[in-house]
Design an enzyme around this catalytic site. Sequence first.
Site, PDB file in Angstrom:
ATOM      1  N   GLU A   1     -14.788  49.957  16.985  1.00  0.00           N
ATOM      2  CA  GLU A   1     -14.736  51.417  16.950  1.00  0.00           C
ATOM      3  C   GLU A   1     -14.372  51.997  15.577  1.00  0.00           C
ATOM      4  OE1 GLU A   1     -12.307  52.868  20.156  1.00  0.00           O
ATOM      5  OE2 GLU A   1     -13.654  52.054  21.684  1.00  0.00           O
TER       6      GLU A   1
ATOM      7  N   GLU B   1     -16.719  47.240  26.037  1.00  0.00           N
ATOM      8  CA  GLU B   1     -15.634  47.960  26.717  1.00  0.00           C
ATOM      9  C   GLU B   1     -16.242  48.997  27.645  1.00  0.00           C
ATOM     10  OE1 GLU B   1     -12.517  49.847  24.519  1.00  0.00           O
ATOM     11  OE2 GLU B   1     -12.351  48.214  23.076  1.00  0.00           O
TER      12      GLU B   1
END
Length: 335
Positions: free
Chosen positions: A9, A225
């Site tokens: 991320e 995720e």
Amino acid sequence: MEHWTTLNEPQCSAFVGHVAGQHAPGHTSVSEGLLAAHHLLLAHGRTVRALRDRDDTLRLGITLNLTVADPVDPDSTADLAATRRFEGQFNRWFLDPLFRRRYPSDIWNDIAAAAPTAIDELTAAIHNTDLEEIAAPLDVLGVNYYQGAFVSGHPASSPPPSGDAPTTRPTASAWPAGDGIYLHDRGLPRTGMNWEVNPSLLTRLLSDLHTNYTAAPGTRLVVTENGAAYPDTLTRDHGDVRVLDHDRARFLRGHVDATAAAIAAGVDVAGYFAWTLLDNFEWAWGYTQRFGLIHVDHDTQQRTLKDSARVYRGIVADERRRATRNTGGAVGQHR
């Protein structure tokens, strides 16, 4: 270990941390955010090349948090423009350098108009070989997906509940060119963090990534995720301690099905990881949000399987049986 992810991320680290000020280091600087994003991507590319030089059998990738943005009014020029800028700064600002050796020109121009000094500083920081290094070939693209976005160029009369990280510091938009981008509520269920629940968008996201970025170079997709935080409560059921988290179980079932739908449509998805095994320390939310399949008492460290863990165990068994019958890939793991 055979599989490596260089970064997780970078959009959060660069933009939410340096532009919005919601995460560490808590700054609100467009220049810092753009420079952080570029150098995170550059560090990724150099790491990929260094690892390949050491062992060419490794499977290497990067993980991006990505979304799907829809305009509130698809006939509105303002809504379409806001949606393009939102999606472009969330997704394409990171995908295009990785797969196309360039930053998206439309978003570059948007940022140049909103923050010309920041773009000048980024331009000066980009060396001749940077974008070539960033675009080192990838075996895997990790996809973190949590929610979609309903976007308009006009403020909502009733804005959706905030899903931003809590902080007492001054904050700003997470987007370098964020003026005129407004999120609306489309009436979907929301998690404990006020994130909308919309599994079908995961199918769209995986399909779009496959079509526009990963199919041609042969890069596999992995949902690295996907999960939901809810305010779990320990209860006693016939003497057994349980967490009756039916919302989380439905969330996981819906998103595993959405991943399977993408695979059935021909998208090369190699796996699915639920976030997460244990209740964890969640960015600026600390221990206030629980994503785990297993409840953790933060005082005693006692672990208790939630009902979602039992449901997910069945999902994993079902998907592994399906994966042995089909060649689309193994689905249903935890992280």
